[in-house]
Scaffold this active site. Structure first.
Site, short mmCIF file in Angstrom:
data_model
loop_
_atom_site.label_atom_id
_atom_site.label_comp_id
_atom_site.label_asym_id
_atom_site.label_seq_id
_atom_site.Cartn_x
_atom_site.Cartn_y
_atom_site.Cartn_z
N TYR A 172 -2.62 0.02 10.47
CA TYR A 172 -2.58 -0.41 9.07
C TYR A 172 -1.22 -0.06 8.44
CZ TYR A 172 -3.95 -0.83 4.14
OH TYR A 172 -4.02 -1.17 2.81
N SER A 204 0.85 -1.19 0.00
CA SER A 204 0.00 0.00 0.00
C SER A 204 0.88 1.24 0.00
CB SER A 204 -0.89 0.01 1.24
OG SER A 204 -1.57 1.25 1.37
#
Length: 254
Positions: free
Chosen positions: A156, A143
């Site tokens: 995250y 990501s």
């Protein structure tokens, strides 16, 4: 099995990137073992594959990446049936939201168990077979949050930063055996991960962070609403899987 057919294993294939990646690989001629925690949730995948005319190229497999026995069963089952795994796409994951002080420890651990330790475990299960066959592609879905951390998504981001380091070391270790390692780093795309994340935001009553968290969430919602088509990511993954030479490690997109 036709001699030229290649085999791909995709985790988290019931929705989002995983669903689209499974279909994209099938369109490129792969036999795709599309794995998910609950195979009863395969209908959206089969519907999308049917539209693309590739439903017959998909095998649905049960795989929870936090379950060692399930990983072993899925990987050995694939090799027993097809004799090889040519591409592994580690896509399974979710997003924990909330300011660091207010995210409980069990949520931090759950985030790392799926996004990092699960990815490591599946990679380690597949790697011996790829090493023995002398080729293969391992594609980690990272990501932009593995490069730049934003407020409200500390757990995250930590999990995706961990994936970055793991993938970099793995690339060096696997290269002498013909195994290519890629790290795809999407920005915001229209996938269910954001909707699920918004529903599970961790915040305390009368939080001192409430105003800032609400601002972060509003920004995230607008970003998600205007994000590009996630098929871009699926198409990139399919191209990387087909490559014969490794190229670079990181592929930011979006």
């Amino acid at each position: 099995m036709p001699e030229e057919e290649k085999i791909a294993l995709v985790t988290g294939a019931s929705s989002g990137f995983g669903l689209l990646i499974a279909v994209a690989l099938a369109r490129e001629g792969y036999r795709v073992v599309a794995s998910m925690r609950d195979p009863e949730r395969c209908e959206p995948l089969l519907r999308e594959a049917g539209k693309a005319g590739v439903a017959g190229r998909l095998d649905i497999a049960k795989l929870d990446v936090t379950d060692a026995a399930a990983i072993e069963a899925a990987v050995t089952g694939t090799v027993d049936k097809y004799g090889r795994i040519d591409a592994l796409v580690n896509n399974a994951g979710f997003a924990v939201g909330g300011f660091i002080e207010e995210v409980p420890e069990e949520a931090w651990r759950a985030q790392m168990e799926t996004n990092f330790f699960g990815l490591v475990a599946v990679t380690r299960a597949v790697l011996p077979f790829m090493r023995a066959q002398g080729n293969g592609a391992i594609i980690q879905i990272g990501s932009v949050s593995g490069r730049v951390a934003f407020p409200g998504y500390g757990a995250y981001a930590a999990s995706k930063f961990a994936v970055e380091g793991f993938a970099e070391s793995l690339r060096h270790e696997a290269a002498p055996y013909g195994v290519r390692v890629y790290l795809v780093e999407p920005g915001a795309y229209r996938t269910p991960i954001w909707t699920k994340g918004f529903a599970g935001i961790h915040k305390r009553p009368n939080s001192p962070y409430e105003r800032r968290l609400n601002a972060v969430l509003e920004f995230s919602r607008k970003t998600a609403d205007n994000a590009p088509d996630p098929r871009e990511v699926a198409e990139l993954v399919a191209r990387l899987a087909k490559r014969r030479r490794s190229g670079r490690l990181r592929y930011p997109i979006g």
